[in-house]
Enzyme design. Structure first.
Site, PDB file in Angstrom:
ATOM      1  N   SER A   1      -4.221  -9.280  -3.138  1.00  0.00           N
ATOM      2  CA  SER A   1      -5.401 -10.083  -4.346  1.00  0.00           C
ATOM      3  C   SER A   1      -3.973 -11.408  -4.416  1.00  0.00           C
ATOM      4  O   SER A   1      -4.287 -12.400  -5.213  1.00  0.00           O
ATOM      5  CB  SER A   1      -5.705  -9.272  -5.431  1.00  0.00           C
ATOM      6  OG  SER A   1      -5.521  -8.873  -5.860  1.00  0.00           O
TER       7      SER A   1
ATOM      8  N   CYS B   1      16.702  16.451 -11.031  1.00  0.00           N
ATOM      9  CA  CYS B   1      17.746  16.692  -9.473  1.00  0.00           C
ATOM     10  C   CYS B   1      17.190  15.767  -8.441  1.00  0.00           C
ATOM     11  O   CYS B   1      18.047  15.436  -8.052  1.00  0.00           O
ATOM     12  CB  CYS B   1      17.565  18.191  -9.281  1.00  0.00           C
ATOM     13  SG  CYS B   1      16.859  18.266  -8.266  1.00  0.00           S
TER      14      CYS B   1
ATOM     15  N   CYS C   1      14.961  22.546  -9.026  1.00  0.00           N
ATOM     16  CA  CYS C   1      15.978  23.150 -10.433  1.00  0.00           C
ATOM     17  C   CYS C   1      14.697  23.416 -11.657  1.00  0.00           C
ATOM     18  O   CYS C   1      14.742  23.831 -12.403  1.00  0.00           O
ATOM     19  CB  CYS C   1      16.194  21.606 -10.705  1.00  0.00           C
ATOM     20  SG  CYS C   1      15.133  20.488 -11.325  1.00  0.00           S
TER      21      CYS C   1
ATOM     22  N   ASN D   1       0.889  -0.860   0.188  1.00  0.00           N
ATOM     23  CA  ASN D   1      -0.046  -0.318  -0.022  1.00  0.00           C
ATOM     24  C   ASN D   1       0.564   1.222  -0.129  1.00  0.00           C
ATOM     25  O   ASN D   1       1.435   0.905   0.695  1.00  0.00           O
ATOM     26  CB  ASN D   1      -0.879   0.136   0.983  1.00  0.00           C
ATOM     27  CG  ASN D   1      -1.834  -0.822   0.876  1.00  0.00           C
ATOM     28  OD1 ASN D   1      -2.358  -1.509   0.474  1.00  0.00           O
ATOM     29  ND2 ASN D   1      -2.090  -1.364   2.472  1.00  0.00           N
TER      30      ASN D   1
ATOM     31  N   HIS E   1       5.717  -0.698  -2.445  1.00  0.00           N
ATOM     32  CA  HIS E   1       5.387   0.657  -3.870  1.00  0.00           C
ATOM     33  C   HIS E   1       4.969   1.848  -3.494  1.00  0.00           C
ATOM     34  O   HIS E   1       5.063   2.565  -4.360  1.00  0.00           O
ATOM     35  CB  HIS E   1       4.192  -0.436  -4.118  1.00  0.00           C
ATOM     36  CG  HIS E   1       3.983  -1.589  -4.841  1.00  0.00           C
ATOM     37  ND1 HIS E   1       3.407  -2.095  -4.906  1.00  0.00           N
ATOM     38  CD2 HIS E   1       5.477  -2.395  -4.920  1.00  0.00           C
ATOM     39  CE1 HIS E   1       3.233  -3.547  -4.873  1.00  0.00           C
ATOM     40  NE2 HIS E   1       4.074  -3.321  -5.164  1.00  0.00           N
TER      41      HIS E   1
HETATM   42  C1  BV8 Z   1       7.989  -4.762 -12.806  1.00  0.00           C
HETATM   43  C2  BV8 Z   1       1.798   1.779  -6.481  1.00  0.00           C
HETATM   44  C3  BV8 Z   1       8.970  -4.562 -14.221  1.00  0.00           C
HETATM   45  C4  BV8 Z   1       0.802   2.407  -8.136  1.00  0.00           C
HETATM   46  C5  BV8 Z   1       1.487  -0.291  -7.391  1.00  0.00           C
HETATM   47  C6  BV8 Z   1       2.555  -6.709 -18.308  1.00  0.00           C
HETATM   48  C7  BV8 Z   1       2.786  -5.463 -18.367  1.00  0.00           C
HETATM   49  C8  BV8 Z   1       3.422  -5.048 -17.216  1.00  0.00           C
HETATM   50  C9  BV8 Z   1       3.720  -5.482 -16.267  1.00  0.00           C
HETATM   51  C10 BV8 Z   1       3.536  -6.270 -15.882  1.00  0.00           C
HETATM   52  C11 BV8 Z   1       3.068  -7.466 -17.117  1.00  0.00           C
HETATM   53  N1  BV8 Z   1       3.410  -9.140 -16.001  1.00  0.00           N
HETATM   54  C12 BV8 Z   1       2.708  -8.376 -15.359  1.00  0.00           C
HETATM   55  C13 BV8 Z   1       3.686  -7.374 -15.257  1.00  0.00           C
HETATM   56  C14 BV8 Z   1       4.457  -7.007 -14.349  1.00  0.00           C
HETATM   57  C15 BV8 Z   1       3.355  -6.238 -12.905  1.00  0.00           C
HETATM   58  C16 BV8 Z   1       2.802  -7.167 -12.500  1.00  0.00           C
HETATM   59  O1  BV8 Z   1       2.713  -7.652 -11.448  1.00  0.00           O
HETATM   60  N2  BV8 Z   1       1.303  -6.979 -12.948  1.00  0.00           N
HETATM   61  C17 BV8 Z   1       0.311  -7.568 -12.569  1.00  0.00           C
HETATM   62  C18 BV8 Z   1      -1.021  -6.789 -12.134  1.00  0.00           C
HETATM   63  C19 BV8 Z   1       0.034  -8.904 -13.757  1.00  0.00           C
HETATM   64  N3  BV8 Z   1       4.466  -5.767 -11.914  1.00  0.00           N
HETATM   65  C20 BV8 Z   1       4.816  -4.832 -12.236  1.00  0.00           C
HETATM   66  O2  BV8 Z   1       5.722  -4.125 -12.693  1.00  0.00           O
HETATM   67  C21 BV8 Z   1       6.080  -4.372 -11.049  1.00  0.00           C
HETATM   68  N4  BV8 Z   1       7.230  -4.010 -11.528  1.00  0.00           N
HETATM   69  O3  BV8 Z   1       7.602  -6.261 -12.350  1.00  0.00           O
HETATM   70  O4  BV8 Z   1       9.163  -4.674 -13.379  1.00  0.00           O
HETATM   71  C22 BV8 Z   1      10.547  -5.231 -14.334  1.00  0.00           C
HETATM   72  C23 BV8 Z   1      11.714  -6.100 -13.897  1.00  0.00           C
HETATM   73  C24 BV8 Z   1      12.780  -5.988 -14.417  1.00  0.00           C
HETATM   74  C25 BV8 Z   1      13.577  -5.498 -15.336  1.00  0.00           C
HETATM   75  C26 BV8 Z   1      12.977  -3.099 -14.987  1.00  0.00           C
HETATM   76  C27 BV8 Z   1      10.776  -3.379 -14.820  1.00  0.00           C
HETATM   77  C28 BV8 Z   1       5.942  -3.298 -10.697  1.00  0.00           C
HETATM   78  C29 BV8 Z   1       4.621  -3.736  -9.576  1.00  0.00           C
HETATM   79  C30 BV8 Z   1       4.261  -1.953  -8.023  1.00  0.00           C
HETATM   80  C31 BV8 Z   1       3.448  -1.481  -9.276  1.00  0.00           C
HETATM   81  N5  BV8 Z   1       2.704  -0.184  -8.481  1.00  0.00           N
HETATM   82  N6  BV8 Z   1       0.640   0.194  -6.878  1.00  0.00           N
HETATM   83  C32 BV8 Z   1      -0.093   3.162  -7.673  1.00  0.00           C
HETATM   84  O5  BV8 Z   1      -1.217   2.880  -6.239  1.00  0.00           O
HETATM   85  O6  BV8 Z   1      -0.690   4.180  -7.917  1.00  0.00           O
HETATM   86  S1  BV8 Z   1       0.180  -2.057  -7.959  1.00  0.00           S
HETATM   87  C33 BV8 Z   1      -0.943  -1.698  -7.252  1.00  0.00           C
HETATM   88  O7  BV8 Z   1      -1.963  -2.505  -7.381  1.00  0.00           O
HETATM   89  C34 BV8 Z   1      -1.219  -1.192  -5.605  1.00  0.00           C
HETATM   90  O8  BV8 Z   1       0.469  -1.045  -4.845  1.00  0.00           O
HETATM   91  C35 BV8 Z   1      -1.279  -3.062  -4.568  1.00  0.00           C
HETATM   92  O9  BV8 Z   1       0.510  -3.409  -4.851  1.00  0.00           O
HETATM   93  C36 BV8 Z   1      -1.862  -3.620  -6.712  1.00  0.00           C
HETATM   94  C37 BV8 Z   1      -2.708  -3.564  -6.126  1.00  0.00           C
HETATM   95  O10 BV8 Z   1      -3.077  -4.943  -5.644  1.00  0.00           O
HETATM   96  P1  BV8 Z   1      -3.366  -5.456  -4.278  1.00  0.00           P
HETATM   97  O11 BV8 Z   1      -3.210  -4.526  -2.855  1.00  0.00           O
HETATM   98  O12 BV8 Z   1      -3.569  -6.702  -3.513  1.00  0.00           O
HETATM   99  O13 BV8 Z   1      -5.171  -5.138  -4.049  1.00  0.00           O
HETATM  100  P2  BV8 Z   1      -6.095  -5.840  -4.788  1.00  0.00           P
HETATM  101  O14 BV8 Z   1      -7.727  -4.617  -4.455  1.00  0.00           O
HETATM  102  O15 BV8 Z   1      -6.336  -6.598  -6.009  1.00  0.00           O
HETATM  103  O16 BV8 Z   1      -7.029  -6.841  -4.240  1.00  0.00           O
HETATM  104  C38 BV8 Z   1      -7.690  -6.287  -2.265  1.00  0.00           C
HETATM  105  C39 BV8 Z   1      -7.887  -7.799  -1.957  1.00  0.00           C
HETATM  106  O17 BV8 Z   1      -8.435  -7.864  -0.579  1.00  0.00           O
HETATM  107  C40 BV8 Z   1      -8.814  -8.205  -2.537  1.00  0.00           C
HETATM  108  O18 BV8 Z   1      -8.508  -9.760  -2.327  1.00  0.00           O
HETATM  109  C41 BV8 Z   1      -9.787  -8.234  -1.168  1.00  0.00           C
HETATM  110  O19 BV8 Z   1     -10.588  -9.996  -1.418  1.00  0.00           O
HETATM  111  C42 BV8 Z   1      -9.139  -8.344  -0.403  1.00  0.00           C
HETATM  112  N7  BV8 Z   1     -10.344  -7.578   0.683  1.00  0.00           N
HETATM  113  C43 BV8 Z   1     -11.510  -6.496   0.418  1.00  0.00           C
HETATM  114  N8  BV8 Z   1     -10.740  -5.988   1.219  1.00  0.00           N
HETATM  115  C44 BV8 Z   1     -10.315  -6.438   2.128  1.00  0.00           C
HETATM  116  C45 BV8 Z   1     -10.354  -6.964   1.856  1.00  0.00           C
HETATM  117  N9  BV8 Z   1      -9.406  -8.075   2.640  1.00  0.00           N
HETATM  118  C46 BV8 Z   1     -10.009  -8.158   3.519  1.00  0.00           C
HETATM  119  N10 BV8 Z   1     -10.385  -7.204   4.597  1.00  0.00           N
HETATM  120  C47 BV8 Z   1     -11.305  -6.161   4.235  1.00  0.00           C
HETATM  121  N11 BV8 Z   1     -11.413  -5.597   4.234  1.00  0.00           N
HETATM  122 ZN    ZN Z   2      15.171  18.833  -9.101  1.00  0.00          ZN
END
Ligand code: BV8
Ligand code: ZN
Length: 242
Positions: free
Chosen positions: A189, A128, A150, A100, A117
């Site tokens: 998830s 810069c 900058c 988060n 993240h």
């Molecule tokens: C990387 C910041 C590569 C942003 C985030 C195709 C294209 C591009 C990339 C990829 C691709 N395929 C795979 C990838 C890799 C990609 C990835 O994994 N994609 C997924 C979608 C397949 N990963 C990346 O791009 C990562 N970087 O791989 O770099 C690389 C490698 C080498 C060299 C150079 C580069 C970077 C990943 C980070 C992205 N940034 N956040 C922003 O927030 O604006 S990720 C973003 O989504 C969030 O931060 C969070 O991490 C994620 C969401 O996931 P969850 O937190 O699980 O949330 P979600 O809604 O999905 O689930 C909620 C869960 O809670 C559910 O299960 C629900 O049931 C449950 N819930 C709800 N309420 C409750 C509950 N549980 C309990 N109690 C409740 N009350």
């Molecule tokens: Zn700057």
């Protein structure tokens, strides 16, 4: 495995790690990503949380992050966040790892946080690298914040899709997952990598892994126990047994 037996195991453990996702902040009023009505329901990740989006539409990306920062400013940590602050005090070696970016673990009083993240309250200059304070950032409503040092654009201190995570933070998280005895996964998830690989590291190194989620996830069939329900209730329940 029920909460009581998990509590018994935690009492005997010295190394515990927790991975959280958007689900732990849902009960604070922060929209998750994939739940119906979640953030991604309105926008596709590539449209806003990527360097391409920032380069082609910086104002649109900043408008989204300004809005999310404002939302997060208006909400507060919930009992799920607070339960993890309590757990940290009871376990000799405790590490919270979060996906988060909402700063709520920090605001709840968690001491030991690995932010995989980034964090909505932080930003830095694209040329810069100068970090800007949250107060400076809060002066901007919709427009692109400009670097005070900058004059170039600031960007959110967030890891976008396609961007590498900070290697020190990621390595520390992997090391923690490999060394821990118990690994809890709350409100994720488990779809986004490399974060989603951490519970697998823990499993492959002999840790007991437990999931707290409203629904089944990609991890559920692999974990030692799945506790269904809102983690704002199940985590405090667990702590009440410790
Ligand atoms: C990387 C910041 C590569 C942003 C985030 C195709 C294209 C591009 C990339 C990829 C691709 N395929 C795979 C990838 C890799 C990609 C990835 O994994 N994609 C997924 C979608 C397949 N990963 C990346 O791009 C990562 N970087 O791989 O770099 C690389 C490698 C080498 C060299 C150079 C580069 C970077 C990943 C980070 C992205 N940034 N956040 C922003 O927030 O604006 S990720 C973003 O989504 C969030 O931060 C969070 O991490 C994620 C969401 O996931 P969850 O937190 O699980 O949330 P979600 O809604 O999905 O689930 C909620 C869960 O809670 C559910 O299960 C629900 O049931 C449950 N819930 C709800 N309420 C409750 C509950 N549980 C309990 N109690 C409740 N009350
Ligand atoms: Zn700057």
């Amino acid at each position: 495995m029920n909460l009581e037996s998990l509590a018994q195991s935690l009492k005997k453990s010295t190394r515990v790690a927790v991975l959280t996702g958007a689900g732990i902040s849902a009960e604070s009023g922060v929209p998750t990503f994939r739940d119906p009505g979640g953030i991604w329901a309105k926008f596709r990740p590539e449209e806003l949380a990527s360097m391409d989006a920032f380069l082609s539409h910086p104002e649109r990306v900043w408008e989204w992050y300004h809005m999310r920062r404002k939302t997060v400013h208006e909400v507060k940590p919930n009992p799920g966040h607070k339960a993890l602050v309590q757990l940290e005090k009871l376990i000799p070696e405790f590490q919270l790892i979060t996906q988060n970016v909402d700063d709520l673990h920090n605001r709840a009083g968690q001491k030991n946080i690995l932010e995989l993240h980034g964090n909505l309250t932080r930003s830095y200059c694209v040329s810069c690298g100068e970090p800007a304070s949250p107060d400076y950032l809060n002066q901007f409503e919709k427009e692109i914040p400009i670097c005070p040092a900058c004059g170039d654009k600031l960007r959110p201190d967030i890891i976008w899709f396609g961007e590498m995570l900070n290697p020190e933070i990621l390595n520390s998280a992997i090391e923690t997952a490999r060394r821990c005895e118990i690994f809890l996964v709350a409100g994720t998830s488990a779809l986004v990598y490399p974060a989603a690989g951490l519970p697998l590291e823990a499993l492959n190194n002999g840790a007991q892994v437990f999931e707290f989620n409203l629904e089944e996830t990609a991890l559920s069939h692999l974990v030692h126990g799945h506790f269904s329900g809102p983690c704002g209730e199940s985590l405090p329940q667990l702590l009440s047994l410790l």
